[in-house]
Structures are given as structure tokens and as C-alpha cells.
Scaffold this motif. Structure first.
Motif, PDB file in Angstrom:
ATOM      1  N   HIS A 162       0.848  -1.186   0.000  1.00  0.00           N
ATOM      2  CA  HIS A 162       0.000   0.000   0.000  1.00  0.00           C
ATOM      3  C   HIS A 162       0.892   1.248   0.000  1.00  0.00           C
ATOM      4  O   HIS A 162       1.942   1.258   0.645  1.00  0.00           O
ATOM      5  N   PRO A 163       0.501   2.312  -0.722  1.00  0.00           N
ATOM      6  CA  PRO A 163       1.326   3.533  -0.733  1.00  0.00           C
ATOM      7  C   PRO A 163       1.658   4.053   0.672  1.00  0.00           C
ATOM      8  O   PRO A 163       2.762   4.549   0.913  1.00  0.00           O
ATOM      9  N   ASP A 164       0.733   3.929   1.615  1.00  0.00           N
ATOM     10  CA  ASP A 164       1.026   4.415   2.964  1.00  0.00           C
ATOM     11  C   ASP A 164       1.937   3.463   3.735  1.00  0.00           C
ATOM     12  O   ASP A 164       2.635   3.897   4.650  1.00  0.00           O
ATOM     13  N   ALA A 165       1.971   2.201   3.361  1.00  0.00           N
ATOM     14  CA  ALA A 165       2.961   1.289   3.944  1.00  0.00           C
ATOM     15  C   ALA A 165       4.352   1.706   3.462  1.00  0.00           C
ATOM     16  O   ALA A 165       5.309   1.716   4.243  1.00  0.00           O
ATOM     17  N   ALA A 166       4.449   2.064   2.185  1.00  0.00           N
ATOM     18  CA  ALA A 166       5.724   2.545   1.647  1.00  0.00           C
ATOM     19  C   ALA A 166       6.123   3.863   2.324  1.00  0.00           C
ATOM     20  O   ALA A 166       7.288   4.060   2.657  1.00  0.00           O
ATOM     21  N   ARG A 167       5.152   4.734   2.573  1.00  0.00           N
ATOM     22  CA  ARG A 167       5.444   6.003   3.264  1.00  0.00           C
ATOM     23  C   ARG A 167       5.912   5.745   4.707  1.00  0.00           C
ATOM     24  O   ARG A 167       6.805   6.427   5.204  1.00  0.00           O
ATOM     25  N   ALA A 168       5.323   4.772   5.356  1.00  0.00           N
ATOM     26  CA  ALA A 168       5.766   4.417   6.713  1.00  0.00           C
ATOM     27  C   ALA A 168       7.212   3.936   6.674  1.00  0.00           C
ATOM     28  O   ALA A 168       7.995   4.232   7.588  1.00  0.00           O
ATOM     29  N   ASN A 169       7.578   3.225   5.619  1.00  0.00           N
ATOM     30  CA  ASN A 169       8.965   2.778   5.488  1.00  0.00           C
ATOM     31  C   ASN A 169       9.907   3.938   5.193  1.00  0.00           C
ATOM     32  O   ASN A 169      11.052   3.939   5.653  1.00  0.00           O
ATOM     33  N   ILE A 170       9.445   4.927   4.438  1.00  0.00           N
ATOM     34  CA  ILE A 170      10.274   6.124   4.244  1.00  0.00           C
ATOM     35  C   ILE A 170      10.481   6.810   5.593  1.00  0.00           C
ATOM     36  O   ILE A 170      11.604   7.174   5.946  1.00  0.00           O
ATOM     37  N   ALA A 171       9.409   6.956   6.356  1.00  0.00           N
ATOM     38  CA  ALA A 171       9.527   7.566   7.686  1.00  0.00           C
ATOM     39  C   ALA A 171      10.484   6.755   8.557  1.00  0.00           C
ATOM     40  O   ALA A 171      11.282   7.324   9.311  1.00  0.00           O
ATOM     41  N   ARG A 172      10.436   5.438   8.445  1.00  0.00           N
ATOM     42  CA  ARG A 172      11.341   4.567   9.209  1.00  0.00           C
ATOM     43  C   ARG A 172      12.793   4.865   8.862  1.00  0.00           C
ATOM     44  O   ARG A 172      13.642   4.994   9.744  1.00  0.00           O
ATOM     45  N   THR A 173      13.090   5.010   7.573  1.00  0.00           N
ATOM     46  CA  THR A 173      14.476   5.275   7.182  1.00  0.00           C
ATOM     47  C   THR A 173      14.906   6.680   7.601  1.00  0.00           C
ATOM     48  O   THR A 173      16.070   6.890   7.946  1.00  0.00           O
ATOM     49  N   VAL A 174      13.988   7.620   7.603  1.00  0.00           N
ATOM     50  CA  VAL A 174      14.312   8.969   8.093  1.00  0.00           C
ATOM     51  C   VAL A 174      14.576   8.909   9.599  1.00  0.00           C
ATOM     52  O   VAL A 174      15.484   9.578  10.108  1.00  0.00           O
ATOM     53  N   ALA A 175      13.817   8.094  10.329  1.00  0.00           N
ATOM     54  CA  ALA A 175      14.061   7.928  11.765  1.00  0.00           C
ATOM     55  C   ALA A 175      15.456   7.350  12.001  1.00  0.00           C
ATOM     56  O   ALA A 175      16.157   7.777  12.929  1.00  0.00           O
ATOM     57  N   GLY A 187      -5.635  -5.337   3.244  1.00  0.00           N
ATOM     58  CA  GLY A 187      -5.728  -6.575   2.464  1.00  0.00           C
ATOM     59  C   GLY A 187      -4.665  -6.709   1.393  1.00  0.00           C
ATOM     60  O   GLY A 187      -4.899  -7.370   0.374  1.00  0.00           O
ATOM     61  N   ILE A 188      -3.508  -6.143   1.605  1.00  0.00           N
ATOM     62  CA  ILE A 188      -2.426  -6.219   0.625  1.00  0.00           C
ATOM     63  C   ILE A 188      -1.346  -7.153   1.159  1.00  0.00           C
ATOM     64  O   ILE A 188      -0.871  -6.992   2.281  1.00  0.00           O
ATOM     65  N   GLU A 189      -0.985  -8.124   0.341  1.00  0.00           N
ATOM     66  CA  GLU A 189       0.035  -9.093   0.759  1.00  0.00           C
ATOM     67  C   GLU A 189       1.406  -8.447   0.774  1.00  0.00           C
ATOM     68  O   GLU A 189       1.736  -7.624  -0.078  1.00  0.00           O
ATOM     69  N   GLU A 190       2.185  -8.850   1.764  1.00  0.00           N
ATOM     70  CA  GLU A 190       3.559  -8.367   1.834  1.00  0.00           C
ATOM     71  C   GLU A 190       4.382  -9.026   0.736  1.00  0.00           C
ATOM     72  O   GLU A 190       4.134 -10.174   0.353  1.00  0.00           O
ATOM     73  N   ILE A 191       5.362  -8.291   0.241  1.00  0.00           N
ATOM     74  CA  ILE A 191       6.264  -8.830  -0.781  1.00  0.00           C
ATOM     75  C   ILE A 191       7.604  -9.095  -0.102  1.00  0.00           C
ATOM     76  O   ILE A 191       8.196  -8.208   0.499  1.00  0.00           O
ATOM     77  N   PHE A 192       8.053 -10.331  -0.202  1.00  0.00           N
ATOM     78  CA  PHE A 192       9.287 -10.732   0.464  1.00  0.00           C
ATOM     79  C   PHE A 192      10.485 -10.611  -0.466  1.00  0.00           C
ATOM     80  O   PHE A 192      10.366 -10.789  -1.679  1.00  0.00           O
ATOM     81  N   TRP A 193      11.611 -10.334   0.124  1.00  0.00           N
ATOM     82  CA  TRP A 193      12.862 -10.241  -0.609  1.00  0.00           C
ATOM     83  C   TRP A 193      13.218 -11.601  -1.178  1.00  0.00           C
ATOM     84  O   TRP A 193      13.186 -12.610  -0.489  1.00  0.00           O
ATOM     85  N   GLU A 194      13.530 -11.604  -2.466  1.00  0.00           N
ATOM     86  CA  GLU A 194      14.001 -12.813  -3.155  1.00  0.00           C
ATOM     87  C   GLU A 194      15.469 -12.604  -3.460  1.00  0.00           C
ATOM     88  O   GLU A 194      15.822 -11.769  -4.297  1.00  0.00           O
ATOM     89  N   LYS A 195      16.306 -13.335  -2.765  1.00  0.00           N
ATOM     90  CA  LYS A 195      17.743 -13.192  -2.961  1.00  0.00           C
ATOM     91  C   LYS A 195      18.095 -13.494  -4.406  1.00  0.00           C
ATOM     92  O   LYS A 195      17.749 -14.550  -4.934  1.00  0.00           O
ATOM     93  N   SER A 196      18.802 -12.575  -5.065  1.00  0.00           N
ATOM     94  CA  SER A 196      19.097 -12.743  -6.483  1.00  0.00           C
ATOM     95  C   SER A 196      20.553 -13.140  -6.750  1.00  0.00           C
ATOM     96  O   SER A 196      20.908 -13.403  -7.876  1.00  0.00           O
ATOM     97  N   CYS A 197      21.389 -13.130  -5.737  1.00  0.00           N
ATOM     98  CA  CYS A 197      22.779 -13.552  -5.975  1.00  0.00           C
ATOM     99  C   CYS A 197      23.316 -14.284  -4.766  1.00  0.00           C
ATOM    100  O   CYS A 197      22.795 -14.344  -3.733  1.00  0.00           O
TER     101      CYS A 197
END
Length: 183
Positions: free
Chosen positions: A116-129, A173-183
Motif C-alpha cells: 500500500h502507498p502508505d505502507a511505503a510512506r511508513a517505510n520512508i519515515a522509518r528510514t528517516v528515523a 488486504g495487501i500481501e507483503e512482498i518478500f525479498w528474493e535473494k538474487s545472488c
């Protein structure tokens, strides 16, 4: 009272006690980052996508971040001194984290800062914190006294924002997307 004073046009500003410092001073970097964090949290507060259990801690954080900014902008020899930062602020955030986490699925994977766009915004706020925490630690390393409860609170606030991002996705109701290790 006018918003502009013209006293900062040459690149300096005053701290609470009246000391003039460069606008690139570490104190300004620290409390400017606190202000930036507060603005991101304000944007989150304006959202309808936030679960109710996440709203009150955000509103409280906005007030406490003003207290933190004032503390960081106050010289040790200033006539006015801020009150000690309340230890209960971090404990309250821990309770809020626990409440939100109780409603979330358990897993042990890294989550991409999306959904969700606001989940992404919460993560931006997290990185600013997290940046805010680094800026405040830099002040401490320069020998500037910093209330240790402030550092604890900022650290806990970044944890809260991470859990809030997950709760926003879950609530909407949005599923989380997990990191898929690429290397």
C-alpha cells in the motif's frame, strides 16, 4: 509577527539560547531531520489507510518530536532548558508495537518496503528515523549532551514505523512482498 526575519539570509541561524550557528551545523542537521521525520509522520496521520491502533502513537510521536527538536536546539548554557525526555515514551511505543504485531502474520523473511502507498510512506519515515538517530549520535560524538531517552525513543519509533507499515498492508488486504535473494 512575520514568518521571515531576514536574519538567516547569510547562512546562519540562532539556537534557543541565542548562539548563532551555520545552517550546516550538526545540531541543525539533527533537528532538521527530526522535523523531516515529523512531516512524514504527519502525512501518515492524514491517511485513512492507517489501522486505528496505529493512529494515536503517530499523533503522540508528532508532539514528542517537537520536544526532541527543541532539546537538540538548546545549548547547555541556555537560560531555558527542556524538561527531561520521558522514559515512558519508548515504553508506550513498545506497547503499541506489541498490539499491532499481535494482528500480523508471523514469518522470518525480509519484507520489501512496498505494498500500500502508505505502507511505503511508513517505510520512508522509518528510514528517516534511522537517519535522525545517526545525526543525533553524531552530536553525542562531538561532545554535545543528548538525553539518552531521546535516542531510545527514536530507535523505538523506527521499529514502530516498520510494524506500522506491515499493519497498513494487512489492514488494507495487501500481501507483503518478500525479498528474493538474487545472488
Amino acid at each position: 509577527m512575520k514568518v521571515y526575519t531576514r536574519t538567516g539570509d547569510a547562512g546562519t541561524t540562532s539556537l534557543v539560547g541565542g548562539t548563532r550557528v551555520a545552517k550546516t551545523d550538526g545540531r541543525l542537521e539533527a533537528y532538521g531531520t527530526v522535523d523531516e521525520l515529523n512531516s512524514w509522520i504527519g502525512l501518515l496521520c492524514a491517511s485513512e489507510a492507517i489501522p486505528e491502533d496505529g493512529r494515536k502513537p503517530l499523533q503522540t510521536a508528532m508532539n514528542l518530536l517537537f520536544d526532541i527538536g527543541a532539546s537538540l536546539a538548546t545549548e547547555a548554557d541556555s537560560k531555558w532548558q527542556p524538561a527531561p525526555f520521558p522514559a515512558s515514551a519508548a515504553t508506550s511505543l513498545e506497547s503499541a508495537i506489541d498490539t499491532l504485531e499481535d494482528s500480523l502474520p508471523r514469518h522470518n523473511r525480509f519484507i520489501l518496503p512496498s505494498g500500500h502507498p502508505d505502507a511505503a510512506r511508513a517505510n520512508i519515515a522509518r528510514t528517516v528515523a534511522r537517519r535522525c538517530e545517526r545525526r543525533i549520535l553524531a552530536l553525542k560524538e562531538q561532545g554535545i549532551a543528548v538525553d539518552p531517552q531521546i535516542l531510545t525513543y527514536i530507535n523505538r519509533l523506527s521499529d514502530f514505523l516498520f510494524v506500522l507499515s506491515r499493519a497498513i498492508n494487512n489492514f488494507n488486504g495487501i500481501e507483503e512482498i518478500f525479498w528474493e535473494k538474487s545472488c
